[in-house]
Design an enzyme around this catalytic site. Structure first.
Site, PDB file in Angstrom:
ATOM      1  CD  GLU A 139      -9.043   3.011   6.128  1.00  0.00           C
ATOM      2  OE1 GLU A 139      -9.033   2.156   7.045  1.00  0.00           O
ATOM      3  OE2 GLU A 139      -8.445   4.097   6.200  1.00  0.00           O
TER       4      GLU A 139
ATOM      5  CG  ASP B 225      -0.333  -0.207   2.547  1.00  0.00           C
ATOM      6  OD1 ASP B 225       0.904  -0.304   2.616  1.00  0.00           O
ATOM      7  OD2 ASP B 225      -1.071  -0.269   3.543  1.00  0.00           O
TER       8      ASP B 225
ATOM      9  CG  ASN C 180      -9.674   1.255  10.567  1.00  0.00           C
ATOM     10  OD1 ASN C 180      -8.774   0.459  10.305  1.00  0.00           O
ATOM     11  ND2 ASN C 180     -10.007   2.236   9.755  1.00  0.00           N
TER      12      ASN C 180
HETATM   13  C1  GLP Z   1      -0.948   1.521   8.228  1.00  0.00           C
HETATM   14  C2  GLP Z   1      -0.731   0.724   6.934  1.00  0.00           C
HETATM   15  C3  GLP Z   1      -0.897  -0.763   7.130  1.00  0.00           C
HETATM   16  C4  GLP Z   1      -0.326  -1.146   8.490  1.00  0.00           C
HETATM   17  C5  GLP Z   1      -1.198  -0.571   9.559  1.00  0.00           C
HETATM   18  C6  GLP Z   1      -0.685  -0.781  10.977  1.00  0.00           C
HETATM   19  O1  GLP Z   1      -1.757   2.610   8.024  1.00  0.00           O
HETATM   20  N1  GLP Z   1      -1.567   1.108   5.858  1.00  0.00           N
HETATM   21  O2  GLP Z   1      -0.293  -1.454   6.052  1.00  0.00           O
HETATM   22  O3  GLP Z   1      -0.343  -2.555   8.605  1.00  0.00           O
HETATM   23  O4  GLP Z   1      -1.535   0.781   9.309  1.00  0.00           O
HETATM   24  O5  GLP Z   1       0.292   0.145  11.342  1.00  0.00           O
HETATM   25  P1  GLP Z   1       1.058   0.091  12.748  1.00  0.00           P
HETATM   26  O6  GLP Z   1       1.887  -1.142  12.717  1.00  0.00           O
HETATM   27  O7  GLP Z   1       1.884   1.346  12.756  1.00  0.00           O
HETATM   28  O8  GLP Z   1       0.021   0.050  13.811  1.00  0.00           O
END
Ligand code: GLP
Length: 254
Positions: free
Chosen positions: A141, A68, A134
């Site tokens: 999402e 992503d 979320n």
């Molecule tokens: C981000 C990314 C995801 C990631 C998630 C968790 O926004 N789009 O690919 O897995 O949120 O992030 P974190 O590990 O910082 O909680």
């Protein structure tokens, strides 16, 4: 889904991910692997980099795949996921083959071509994922269709808040849109490994694993994958560390 494995600490989770990577590399010299970003992945990538620098893991044959990215970013955007991955994983391990999303100009043709290239590699061997607060996986999402493909999405307010920490330049703000592999795209990987650590993930992880399999909690959709595994620390799994049950490998039904 195959199993949920719970470890006392994020460091132990990191060790388990690195062990799995070593097994995948032993099976295929040139595996195709999707890598996520996020703070969950920092200890994981630290462990992988340490093993690579001490000669225990050789990742130079890996074909990396971007999962992503924010829409509109280019090679110069410091807060891009691509730059983050380059710094924390790709450069220190010598992974030079990295297939990026067409984030700067995500036309329908460019998005379709991104998927065609993955197909030309023979598909993804291992998709490593984090989980958003979320329940999102990649940038899918809540409400994202289970059969969604790589596309442009609008980011939730909560997701943008969670990502503000990366956009520290005073002129920069978190983009409102992103480009993400779809859930259908992700679930075509032969194996899925979802990583969750920290108490702030406990509630959503519980919902994803024990609530209904539903597009409202995108991470729950991985339960339909026969080779999906969740690696969590005790805090994310809602257990006490060193709880004797915390080391069990639970079998979960889809
Ligand atoms: C981000 C990314 C995801 C990631 C998630 C968790 O926004 N789009 O690919 O897995 O949120 O992030 P974190 O590990 O910082 O909680």
């Amino acid at each position: 889904m195959k199993s949920l494995r719970i470890f006392d600490t994020p460091t132990e989770v990191a060790g388990a991910v690195a062990d799995r990577l070593a097994e995948v590399l032993a099976q295929h010299p040139r595996p195709v692997i999707t890598f996520p970003t996020g703070s969950t992945m920092l200890p994981v990538y630290r462990e992988i980099v340490a093993r690579s620098q001490t000669g225990q893991l050789d990742l130079r044959g890996v074909q990396g795949i971007q999962l992503d990215e924010y829409a509109g970013v280019d090679d110069h955007t410091e807060a891009s996921f691509r730059a983050w991955l380059h710094e924390h994983l790709l450069a220190p391990t010598g992974i030079t083959a990295f297939h990026t999303l067409p984030a700067h100009d995500p036309t329908p043709a460019a998005l379709a071509s991104y998927e065609q290239v993955i197909a030309s590699y023979g598909g993804v061997d291992l998709a490593i994922l984090g989980i958003g607060g979320n329940g999102h996986i990649a940038f899918n999402e809540p409400g994202s269709p289970a059969d969604s493909r790589t596309r442009v999405v609008e980011l939730d307010r909560r997701t943008r808040q969670a990502n503000e920490r990366y956009w520290t330049d005073s002129d920069a703000f978190v983009p409102t849109r992103a480009v993400t592999q779809g859930i259908g795209t992700i679930l075509e990987a032969r194996e899925v490994l979802l990583i969750a650590t920290g108490a702030e993930k406990a509630e959503i992880l519980h919902e994803a694993l024990h609530g209904p399999v539903s597009e409202h909690v995108p991470a729950s959709l991985i339960r339909s994958h026969p080779h999906a595994e969740v690696l969590a620390d005790a805090a994310a799994a809602g257990r006490q560390p060193s709880d004797s049950s915390a080391r069990e490998s639970d079998r979960l039904s889809a």
